[in-house]
Design a protein around this motif. Sequence first.
Motif: not given
Length: 92
Positions: A34-53
């Motif tokens: 589950y934590l790994e899936k959370m990390e993948i989703n966060q990477i997707k959000r970074i790529k789409s610029r939804e969250v900052n670094t």
Amino acid sequence: MIDSFFSFSLELIKDNKFGQIADLIKQRDDILVYLEKMEINQIKRIKSREVNTRNSVLFFNTITETKNMLLHAINLIKSHRDFITVTMKKKI
């Protein structure tokens, strides 16, 4: 999920139910997936610029420390089991 994991861990320790460590490991593995899936989703959000670094670094550090805590908890319970086993043998 993590709260359930630690509640089950405490139950195992209090009742010396060391035969159920495999169930605890299974629960830990489910949390890690589950934590790994959370990390993948966060990477997707970074790529789409939804969250900052800055927030993402904090997020990833929190996930990493949570994983470490889960892994160390299992090792601690196994060490406790071994300690109890050895001390019980010495009493007999």
